[in-house]
Write an enzyme that holds these catalytic residues in place. Sequence first.
Site, PDB file in Angstrom:
ATOM      1  N   ASN A  57      11.666  46.113 -19.081  1.00 51.95           N
ATOM      2  CA  ASN A  57      13.064  46.246 -18.674  1.00 51.95           C
ATOM      3  C   ASN A  57      13.308  45.262 -17.532  1.00 51.95           C
ATOM      4  O   ASN A  57      12.913  45.515 -16.402  1.00 51.95           O
ATOM      5  CB  ASN A  57      13.319  47.691 -18.214  1.00 51.95           C
ATOM      6  CG  ASN A  57      14.704  47.874 -17.630  1.00 51.95           C
ATOM      7  OD1 ASN A  57      15.564  47.009 -17.756  1.00 51.95           O
ATOM      8  ND2 ASN A  57      14.921  49.022 -17.001  1.00 51.95           N
TER       9      ASN A  57
ATOM     10  N   LYS B  30      15.991  44.455 -16.129  1.00 52.47           N
ATOM     11  CA  LYS B  30      17.101  44.844 -15.235  1.00 52.47           C
ATOM     12  C   LYS B  30      17.982  43.632 -14.946  1.00 52.47           C
ATOM     13  O   LYS B  30      18.121  42.763 -15.796  1.00 52.47           O
ATOM     14  CB  LYS B  30      16.561  45.490 -13.953  1.00 52.47           C
ATOM     15  CG  LYS B  30      15.579  46.611 -14.245  1.00 52.47           C
ATOM     16  CD  LYS B  30      15.293  47.457 -13.036  1.00 52.47           C
ATOM     17  CE  LYS B  30      14.196  48.453 -13.366  1.00 52.47           C
ATOM     18  NZ  LYS B  30      14.011  49.442 -12.334  1.00 52.47           N
TER      19      LYS B  30
ATOM     20  N   HIS C 150      18.967  55.265 -18.651  1.00 49.35           N
ATOM     21  CA  HIS C 150      18.056  54.932 -17.548  1.00 49.35           C
ATOM     22  C   HIS C 150      18.567  55.599 -16.271  1.00 49.35           C
ATOM     23  O   HIS C 150      19.773  55.714 -16.060  1.00 49.35           O
ATOM     24  CB  HIS C 150      17.999  53.412 -17.372  1.00 49.35           C
ATOM     25  CG  HIS C 150      16.933  52.965 -16.441  1.00 49.35           C
ATOM     26  ND1 HIS C 150      17.064  53.042 -15.071  1.00 49.35           N
ATOM     27  CD2 HIS C 150      15.692  52.468 -16.669  1.00 49.35           C
ATOM     28  CE1 HIS C 150      15.956  52.598 -14.497  1.00 49.35           C
ATOM     29  NE2 HIS C 150      15.105  52.242 -15.451  1.00 49.35           N
TER      30      HIS C 150
ATOM     31  N   GLU D 129      18.905  54.585 -13.389  1.00 50.97           N
ATOM     32  CA  GLU D 129      19.853  53.759 -12.613  1.00 50.97           C
ATOM     33  C   GLU D 129      21.263  53.864 -13.192  1.00 50.97           C
ATOM     34  O   GLU D 129      22.251  53.826 -12.467  1.00 50.97           O
ATOM     35  CB  GLU D 129      19.352  52.303 -12.559  1.00 50.97           C
ATOM     36  CG  GLU D 129      18.160  52.191 -11.619  1.00 50.97           C
ATOM     37  CD  GLU D 129      17.185  51.067 -11.933  1.00 50.97           C
ATOM     38  OE1 GLU D 129      17.534  50.138 -12.689  1.00 50.97           O
ATOM     39  OE2 GLU D 129      16.051  51.126 -11.416  1.00 50.97           O
TER      40      GLU D 129
ATOM     41  N   GLU E  43      10.527  58.876 -17.231  1.00 47.12           N
ATOM     42  CA  GLU E  43      10.500  58.046 -16.031  1.00 47.12           C
ATOM     43  C   GLU E  43      10.860  58.906 -14.816  1.00 47.12           C
ATOM     44  O   GLU E  43      12.049  59.094 -14.526  1.00 47.12           O
ATOM     45  CB  GLU E  43      11.517  56.907 -16.155  1.00 47.12           C
ATOM     46  CG  GLU E  43      11.248  55.979 -17.324  1.00 47.12           C
ATOM     47  CD  GLU E  43      11.784  54.590 -17.034  1.00 47.12           C
ATOM     48  OE1 GLU E  43      10.975  53.649 -17.017  1.00 47.12           O
ATOM     49  OE2 GLU E  43      12.983  54.439 -16.792  1.00 47.12           O
TER      50      GLU E  43
ATOM     51  N   GLY F 195      10.253  51.782  -9.330  1.00 46.79           N
ATOM     52  CA  GLY F 195      10.425  50.722  -8.340  1.00 46.79           C
ATOM     53  C   GLY F 195       9.929  51.087  -6.951  1.00 46.79           C
ATOM     54  O   GLY F 195      10.227  50.390  -5.986  1.00 46.79           O
TER      55      GLY F 195
ATOM     56  N   SER G 231       6.533  52.341 -11.965  1.00 44.76           N
ATOM     57  CA  SER G 231       5.519  51.560 -11.246  1.00 44.76           C
ATOM     58  C   SER G 231       4.220  51.371 -12.035  1.00 44.76           C
ATOM     59  O   SER G 231       3.127  51.421 -11.474  1.00 44.76           O
ATOM     60  CB  SER G 231       5.248  52.185  -9.871  1.00 44.76           C
ATOM     61  OG  SER G 231       6.445  52.220  -9.105  1.00 44.76           O
TER      62      SER G 231
END
Length: 253
Positions: A9, A11, A95, A97, A167, A173, A212
């Site tokens: 991904n 991003k 996701h 985010e 996730e 991250g 991560s």
Amino acid sequence: MRTKLVAGNWKLNGSRESNRALVAGILDGLSDAAGVEVMVCPPCVYLPEVAAQLSGSSVKLGAQNVSAEVAGAFTGEVAAAMLREVGCTHSIIGHSERRTLYGETDMVVAAKFEAARAVGLIPVFCIGETRDERESDATMDVISRQVAAVLDVAGPSGFAEAVIAYEPVWAIGTGLTASPEQAQQVHAHIRRIIAAADVKIAADIQILYGGSVKGANAAELFAMEDIDGGLIGGASLDAAEFLAICAAAAQTN
Ligand code: PEP
């Protein structure tokens, strides 16, 4: 037996030049990842160019998001059929985010899941708990709620052509990774929820871990019974690191 899938991904990162170099690096080193499905998910403006560079290879192309709408007055949106037309086989959906920064609710995510499936785009359906939810022992309830939202709309057969990505939000991250045992517990829970609706679909569905993942920790995660690969953020921007993750997936396939 389930095939491992490693999906990058990217991003909001990249440029024409850096994408070309990254894809070339991945294609050059992929021989160590025999038997693993590999996918990259660039920003949508670059999809046609990356599709052209991937042409003739086994690397798949995914989008990072999809509209719940089919067509019309929805400024800024990209429809599932458009993503198919430029070569995507998959799209990341829900996701964390998108959920936290853009307010996507479980219902919106379910509508996107259905919009993707309607044109044969495979949803990579992301779920996961926040740090507060984990610390208050709510992880399994959150996961159950997120899966139920899609099960209610799509039914068990909706998961026949879908991928799930667990996730944990606290691991994305941050450099923190769920331990293989923590991840396995949640993956097994997800598979049990699907199995309660359809045993065969549950046995076949790929459930990826994301948060991560790096070359150094991928093998121990991918060795767990219910972990079928990874959704990789930061480490997918470095060809060598991404290839190390793909190689770890091949070892544990
Ligand atoms: C992600 O954003 O899907 C992700 C897993 O990111 P990272 O690997 O950087 O934690």
